[in-house]
Design an enzyme around this catalytic site. Sequence first.
Site, PDB file in Angstrom:
ATOM      1  N   CYS A 254       0.821  -1.214   0.000  1.00  0.00           N
ATOM      2  CA  CYS A 254       0.000   0.000   0.000  1.00  0.00           C
ATOM      3  C   CYS A 254       0.853   1.262   0.000  1.00  0.00           C
ATOM      4  O   CYS A 254       0.686   2.131  -0.856  1.00  0.00           O
ATOM      5  CB  CYS A 254      -0.942  -0.006   1.203  1.00  0.00           C
ATOM      6  SG  CYS A 254      -2.011   1.454   1.277  1.00  0.00           S
TER       7      CYS A 254
ATOM      8  N   LYS B 181      -2.157   6.782  -6.122  1.00  0.00           N
ATOM      9  CA  LYS B 181      -3.121   7.876  -5.970  1.00  0.00           C
ATOM     10  C   LYS B 181      -2.425   9.231  -6.028  1.00  0.00           C
ATOM     11  O   LYS B 181      -3.013  10.229  -6.475  1.00  0.00           O
ATOM     12  CB  LYS B 181      -3.904   7.732  -4.670  1.00  0.00           C
ATOM     13  CG  LYS B 181      -5.068   6.757  -4.755  1.00  0.00           C
ATOM     14  CD  LYS B 181      -4.649   5.447  -5.388  1.00  0.00           C
ATOM     15  CE  LYS B 181      -5.699   4.427  -5.583  1.00  0.00           C
ATOM     16  NZ  LYS B 181      -5.168   3.174  -6.158  1.00  0.00           N
TER      17      LYS B 181
ATOM     18  N   GLY C  76      11.124 -13.728   6.825  1.00  0.00           N
ATOM     19  CA  GLY C  76      10.698 -14.744   7.765  1.00  0.00           C
ATOM     20  C   GLY C  76      10.448 -16.063   7.050  1.00  0.00           C
ATOM     21  O   GLY C  76       9.681 -16.120   6.079  1.00  0.00           O
TER      22      GLY C  76
ATOM     23  N   GLY D 195      -4.931  -7.040 -19.516  1.00  0.00           N
ATOM     24  CA  GLY D 195      -5.846  -7.084 -18.385  1.00  0.00           C
ATOM     25  C   GLY D 195      -6.648  -5.795 -18.292  1.00  0.00           C
ATOM     26  O   GLY D 195      -6.197  -4.728 -18.736  1.00  0.00           O
TER      27      GLY D 195
ATOM     28  N   TYR E  53      -8.928  -3.470 -11.948  1.00  0.00           N
ATOM     29  CA  TYR E  53      -8.869  -2.135 -11.348  1.00  0.00           C
ATOM     30  C   TYR E  53      -7.501  -1.485 -11.522  1.00  0.00           C
ATOM     31  O   TYR E  53      -7.408  -0.288 -11.826  1.00  0.00           O
ATOM     32  CB  TYR E  53      -9.248  -2.216  -9.867  1.00  0.00           C
ATOM     33  CG  TYR E  53     -10.548  -2.943  -9.632  1.00  0.00           C
ATOM     34  CD1 TYR E  53     -11.676  -2.630 -10.382  1.00  0.00           C
ATOM     35  CD2 TYR E  53     -10.655  -3.955  -8.686  1.00  0.00           C
ATOM     36  CE1 TYR E  53     -12.876  -3.300 -10.195  1.00  0.00           C
ATOM     37  CE2 TYR E  53     -11.849  -4.638  -8.490  1.00  0.00           C
ATOM     38  CZ  TYR E  53     -12.955  -4.305  -9.253  1.00  0.00           C
ATOM     39  OH  TYR E  53     -14.130  -4.977  -9.065  1.00  0.00           O
ATOM     40  N   ILE E  54      -6.421  -2.260 -11.341  1.00  0.00           N
ATOM     41  CA  ILE E  54      -5.078  -1.697 -11.515  1.00  0.00           C
ATOM     42  C   ILE E  54      -4.870  -1.251 -12.963  1.00  0.00           C
ATOM     43  O   ILE E  54      -4.342  -0.167 -13.233  1.00  0.00           O
ATOM     44  CB  ILE E  54      -4.011  -2.720 -11.089  1.00  0.00           C
ATOM     45  CG1 ILE E  54      -4.084  -2.969  -9.582  1.00  0.00           C
ATOM     46  CG2 ILE E  54      -2.608  -2.248 -11.484  1.00  0.00           C
ATOM     47  CD1 ILE E  54      -3.178  -4.078  -9.094  1.00  0.00           C
TER      48      ILE E  54
ATOM     49  N   MET F 255      -7.163  -0.402 -15.140  1.00  0.00           N
ATOM     50  CA  MET F 255      -8.004   0.760 -15.418  1.00  0.00           C
ATOM     51  C   MET F 255      -7.342   2.049 -14.926  1.00  0.00           C
ATOM     52  O   MET F 255      -7.277   3.055 -15.635  1.00  0.00           O
ATOM     53  CB  MET F 255      -9.356   0.618 -14.715  1.00  0.00           C
ATOM     54  CG  MET F 255     -10.203  -0.560 -15.141  1.00  0.00           C
ATOM     55  SD  MET F 255     -11.070  -0.283 -16.710  1.00  0.00           S
ATOM     56  CE  MET F 255     -10.040  -1.258 -17.779  1.00  0.00           C
TER      57      MET F 255
ATOM     58  N   HIS G 220     -27.719  21.540  -0.204  1.00  0.00           N
ATOM     59  CA  HIS G 220     -27.803  21.818  -1.639  1.00  0.00           C
ATOM     60  C   HIS G 220     -26.782  22.903  -2.015  1.00  0.00           C
ATOM     61  O   HIS G 220     -26.623  23.878  -1.277  1.00  0.00           O
ATOM     62  CB  HIS G 220     -29.212  22.311  -1.993  1.00  0.00           C
ATOM     63  CG  HIS G 220     -29.346  22.742  -3.417  1.00  0.00           C
ATOM     64  ND1 HIS G 220     -29.521  21.842  -4.446  1.00  0.00           N
ATOM     65  CD2 HIS G 220     -29.325  23.980  -3.985  1.00  0.00           C
ATOM     66  CE1 HIS G 220     -29.600  22.494  -5.583  1.00  0.00           C
ATOM     67  NE2 HIS G 220     -29.483  23.811  -5.341  1.00  0.00           N
TER      68      HIS G 220
END
Length: 451
Positions: A41, A50, A114, A172, A175-176, A178, A434
């Site tokens: 992330c 992002k 590990g 592909g 989402y990645i 796109m 509004h």
Amino acid sequence: MKKYDAIIIGSGQAANPLAKKLARAGRRTLLLENHAIGGTCINTGCTPTKTMIAVGRMRYIVSRAPEFGIPVQAGDVDLTAVIKRKNEVVSSFRDGLEKSLEKTDNLDVVREQGVFTGHKIVNNAFTAEHIFINTGAAPAIPPIPGIDQVRYLTSAGMLELQEVPQHLAILGTGYIAMELGQLFRRLGSRVTMIERGHSILNKEDDDVAAAVHKILEEDGIRILTDTTVERTAPLQGGGVRLTLSGGGELTATHWLIATGRAPATAALQLPQTGITPDGRGFIPVNEYLETTVPGIYALGDVKKGPAFTHISYNDYLVASENILNNAHISIKNRPVPYCMFTDPELGRIGITEKEARAKGLAVKVATLPLGKVARAIETGETRGLMKAVVDAESGQILGASVLSVSGGEIMAVLQMAMMGKITYKQLRNTIFAHPTFAESLNNLFMTLDND
């Protein structure tokens, strides 16, 4: 052999808060990480993408300035400066996390991989009553003939390019794919996306997927459906040649592989501690995130299920409450919100219309194009739609898809309504400020008035 109360392998979005919470609760804790602290992330996923998508959005806004009476033009992108800004943001996030871990009493951070070397034994040196695996996932590379002879990029490599690709081919349409496809199109690349299925985003409703498809094509992206890459070869002077199904061919300067991710379990030597991963490498867990070995847990993308940062973080909450407070919290039936950060965003919660129909549920479906939303018209952001699936008898909201500017934020309003058992009629009659995008939820549910 050094004994701890808890060992955490990997430093993803579950691992770091879990390590601090266990340590602060008096549990001697060891965190093992052989790469960058923060996992996917912070380092190669949410934070850097992002940050760069914001640049693409900025250039898109500038390109539309003449529509709003502002006579300016978007110039070429200085990708080196874009990458520098991205790296600074990533470093600030990662450095802050590293410092918080270092300052936590009762917590040791060891920078190595590990590996299980026995039953609840790690690296022939450490053991603990509770062991948590949070090693995440990595891009999966398909076995296409010739792929080992060409240069290709994964999502991480795309974030380090120092020049805008002349022609970016993407394998592909998840989402990645796109997000990165639209980003680099906005930065100046020609973009071609290749999808083996009949349509993009096969987990979404057809009308939602079609709306995204239309938006990307409006942005100048070429999308090839019902198409596979049968083999590949390098081009002289750089680039790649892709032989497509049906005898077609595509050449590109850069090739992004975005066909999914595989769990990072190979290096763990799981059988040494009695865990057998499934055929794809995922670690099986029960509803409390415990593996087949009592006291060993798998968190985040390394197990099956939704592969989102916020799910990994929720895994931390579940595991910590169950370990420290004997809470018996289950992951069954927890809400799974997510957002695809194209522009406009696609915010999603609950079930889709096609899932509801497949289950034989009696539902009503509300749909509202963004072109009928006052705030969207005023701001010139009319691409997209809002959609909600409602139980026909109770009026409870079962799911929603919001393809809109701030789609994730609007989706969160509907998620809160679902959590609070607020019916669609209550939202239809609620007073929203509004003019806001959230106010359009009134209009969305008014479409059901004649049902």
